[in-house]
Write an enzyme that holds these catalytic residues in place. Structure first.
Site, short mmCIF file in Angstrom:
data_model
loop_
_atom_site.label_atom_id
_atom_site.label_comp_id
_atom_site.label_asym_id
_atom_site.label_seq_id
_atom_site.Cartn_x
_atom_site.Cartn_y
_atom_site.Cartn_z
N GLU A 1 0.84 -1.20 0.00
CA GLU A 1 0.00 0.00 0.00
C GLU A 1 0.88 1.26 0.00
O GLU A 1 0.56 2.24 -0.66
CB GLU A 1 -0.95 -0.03 1.21
CG GLU A 1 -1.74 1.23 1.50
CD GLU A 1 -2.70 1.67 0.39
OE1 GLU A 1 -2.82 0.96 -0.62
OE2 GLU A 1 -3.28 2.75 0.51
N LYS B 1 0.73 4.16 -2.87
CA LYS B 1 0.50 5.59 -2.60
C LYS B 1 1.52 6.43 -3.37
O LYS B 1 1.18 7.43 -3.98
CB LYS B 1 0.63 5.91 -1.10
CG LYS B 1 -0.48 5.45 -0.19
CD LYS B 1 -1.80 6.14 -0.39
CE LYS B 1 -2.62 5.55 -1.45
NZ LYS B 1 -3.63 4.64 -1.36
N LYS C 1 -11.25 8.40 -8.75
CA LYS C 1 -11.54 7.86 -7.42
C LYS C 1 -12.44 6.64 -7.49
O LYS C 1 -12.28 5.70 -6.74
CB LYS C 1 -12.21 8.97 -6.60
CG LYS C 1 -12.57 8.58 -5.19
CD LYS C 1 -11.53 9.08 -4.23
CE LYS C 1 -11.67 8.47 -2.87
NZ LYS C 1 -10.38 7.95 -2.39
C1 G6P Z 1 -9.46 3.41 -7.54
C2 G6P Z 1 -9.00 4.41 -6.51
C3 G6P Z 1 -8.29 3.68 -5.36
C4 G6P Z 1 -9.21 2.62 -4.77
C5 G6P Z 1 -9.72 1.66 -5.84
C6 G6P Z 1 -10.84 0.78 -5.30
O1 G6P Z 1 -8.37 2.84 -8.17
O2 G6P Z 1 -8.14 5.36 -7.10
O3 G6P Z 1 -7.94 4.61 -4.36
O4 G6P Z 1 -8.52 1.90 -3.80
O5 G6P Z 1 -10.26 2.38 -6.94
O6 G6P Z 1 -11.93 1.60 -5.02
P1 G6P Z 1 -13.07 1.27 -4.00
O7 G6P Z 1 -13.98 2.45 -4.04
O8 G6P Z 1 -13.73 0.02 -4.48
O9 G6P Z 1 -12.44 1.06 -2.67
#
Ligand code: G6P
Length: 610
Positions: free
Chosen positions: A483, A487, A605
């Site tokens: 993780e 990031k 997002k």
């Molecule tokens: C996108 C976002 C990530 C997130 C992932 C899963 O890639 O940029 O930050 O972890 O989706 O999203 P969720 O809403 O299912 O946790």
């Protein structure tokens, strides 16, 4: 992905749509556009890049209208350009459409339409839909949309207006979120609640197959065959203030600093350390199932949520003694996982809208599995479709890189694992009390840690120019290494990889030389000695060692170039603590590099397309 919004009423649609798009920008931000109808004439403005460009466009040439639709885009079909930005129209500029989703059979439909003389202006899948609606249009927009939807395959949330019928917005949903905001002499449509909250709390959450006709004072919901669909207006509680930056330079920084409170909120009312009791009101899974019937757990998620899932595997297996596997949703859904009614499928998702995670949930339900979602967004698709839900009470997360919802997910998973371990007789009441006390104490420790983030800023400044980073961790902190690396990649565009430290000598060690920073999570616990050996191996190859270590560990100073100390915790709970410095390291490196922290390139997002 993409965000859509629409307004019909007495106020200026442009203002409402622009401010709504701002709230939806997290869903995509490579271009944006708005269409309004004034005196039966359609006006469309679109601009490439961030929303501020569209704002500028309307500031320079203001326009006022009582009906309009808007869109903020994350490109799927066709590069980010003005032609590909939404809204799209048919060739007569009568039908105007915004779309979130993917039309899978668009190429075939486009060929057919082109053979019938339709000319296309964009490379998008969406434009096809505008042309198709035009084909079916005979002075009844709703009818034309119903006919069109029969022909298209894929996922969509549509907002559609028509020059000939300027008193209505038609919207439809299939596998992409769409909400109607119910106002007084005005109504709204949007991809999410946040865009509607400044205007109304009364909302209709459309279901798959719903097609709605929205006028100033009426909302009718039907299906493609023109049958009426029943709808409920729900009153949504949410604090709109949480969507502001509150003096922080970036949402991400604010969200990192919110973590002591968001973890507290997620724990609140759910753990009773003095009594040795966990009570998760919303989860009504029978104790008997947890004790006897359950055979295994499958945790399914994407991105950051997947890494929270990796931590939970250790918790469920080590504490509750339930065999657990963790899978990436986009893999899970296309293999043939062995599932039955004894399998509990836990899906983890901040947004509750991630297309692959949603599909995984549906697959699990079809196979008769028990399902539980860990979700942040109330009334999202995943939280509504899962049989059981635990909400991470983190409030809106705006920064694209997840931070507070990751620790929220971990917190929820810890509570579950401890509760089930106790219920299954694998943990004594006394041990449960100790673990719950540890959990209860973690927000304070994070608070203390956040009081002085200078050491992290120093490391970030020294290393921001590096081209590759390695992140190492073991056991519970292996997912934290993954993780941490994610990031950094997401917001600074530096190539970063996370590894299980013991695996380093099977390949990644070849990358290490004096130019490579190696971030090692080396907190006290059962794997501490092992990780020290891994640090030595990396140092012997010249790597720049950044250790995340437990307070007052003097030994590690001689073994590392930089040490970031975190308050002492038991190893069991350490991932909730150790991720915080890694979030901050990524954040400050991104700031030093001048990157767009909250809206990194190419990302969104909420990934509502597969
Ligand atoms: C996108 C976002 C990530 C997130 C992932 C899963 O890639 O940029 O930050 O972890 O989706 O999203 P969720 O809403 O299912 O946790």
């Amino acid at each position: 992905m993409c965000g859509i919004i629409g307004y019909i009423g007495k106020a200026n649609a442009v203002d409402i749509i622009l401010s709504g798009l701002k709230k939806l920008e997290y869903r995509g931000y490579d271009s944006a556009g708005i269409a309004v109808i004034v005196d039966r004439k359609v006006h469309i403005r679109r601009s490439v890049g961030k929303l501020c460009n569209l704002y500028l466009n309307f500031r320079e040439r203001p326009i006022s209208a009582n009906i309009g639709i808007g869109h903020t885009r994350w490109a799927t079909h066709g590069k980010p350009s003005e032609e590909n930005a939404h809204p799209h129209t048919d060739y007569t500029k009568s039908i105007v459409i915004v779309h979130n989703g993917i039309i899978e059979n668009y190429a075939k439909l486009r060929d057919e339409l082109q053979n019938n003389g339709h000319e296309f202006k964009s490379e998008t899948d969406t434009e096809v839909v505008a042309h198709l609606i035009k084909e079916h249009y005979k002075n009844n927009l709703l009818y034309a949309v119903q006919k069109t939807l029969i022909k298209i395959e894929g996922s969509y949330a549509f907002g559609i207006i028509c020059k000939e019928e300027p008193d209505k917005i038609i919207c439809a949903r299939q596998d992409a979120p769409l909400i109607i905001g119910v106002g007084k002499d005005e109504n709204f449509i949007a991809s999410d609640v946040a865009a509607l909250l400044p205007h109304t709390r009364d909302m209709i959450f459309l279901e798959n197959g719903d097609i709605a006709e929205v006028t100033v004072d009426k909302i009718i919901v039907k299906d493609v065959k023109n049958n009426m669909r029943s709808v409920k207006i729900k009153s949504v509680e949410c604090d709109a203030v949480q969507s502001e930056k509150s003096g922080y330079k970036h949402f991400m920084l604010k969200e990192i600093f919110e973590q002591p409170s968001t973890i507290e909120n997620t724990l609140n009312g759910r753990i009773y350390p003095n009594e040795g009791r966990v009570f998760i009101e919303e989860v009504k899974i029978k104790e008997e199932y947890i004790k006897k019937d359950i055979s295994n757990i499958c945790v399914v998620a994407c991105g950051t949520a997947y890494y929270a899932g990796l931590v939970s595997k250790i918790l469920f297996e080590e504490f509750a003694k339930i065999p657990t596997e963790v899978d990436i949703a986009s893999e899970f859904r296309y293999r043939e996982p062995i599932l039955n009614e004894k399998t509990l499928v836990i899906v983890i998702s901040q947004s509750g809208e991630t297309a692959d995670t949603l599909a995984a949930l549906r697959l699990a339900k079809n196979k008769g599995c028990q399902t539980l979602a860990i979700c942040n967004v109330i009334e999202s698709s995943i939280s509504r479709e899962s049989v059981h839900v635990i909400y991470t009470c983190c409030g809106p997360e705006i920064g694209v890189a997840s931070t507070k919802t990751f620790t929220g997910q971990l917190t929820a998973l810890y509570i579950l694992a401890l509760d089930w371990a106790f219920k299954r007789g694998k943990l004594t009441k006394e041990s449960l009390k100790i673990y719950l006390k540890e959990l209860e104490g973690i927000p304070l420790k994070i608070r203390l840690f956040l009081e002085d983030v200078k050491p992290i800023k120093i490391v970030a400044k020294m290393l921001a120019h590096k081209k590759i980073f390695l992140y190492l961790g073991r056991y519970l902190n292996y997912p934290i290494a993954l993780e941490g690396a994610l990031k950094l990649k997401e917001i600074s565009y530096i190539h970063a990889e996370g590894y299980a430290a013991g695996e380093m000598k099977h390949g990644p060690i070849a990358l290490i030389d004096a130019s490579v920073p190696v971030v090692v999570v080396a907190v006290a616990g059962r794997v501490y000695k092992k990780i020290i050996s891994n640090i030595e191996e990396a140092r012997a190859r010249g790597g720049v060692i950044i250790a995340v270590a437990s307070d007052s560990n003097e030994e590690i100073k001689n073994k590392s170039d930089y040490v970031i100390y975190v308050p002492k915790t038991s190893e069991f709970i350490s991932p909730i603590m150790t991720i915080i410095p890694l979030q901050l390291l990524a954040y400050y490196i991104s700031v030093f590099l001048g990157c767009d922290v909250d809206q990194p390139r190419n990302l969104a997002k909420s990934v509502t397309v597969e």
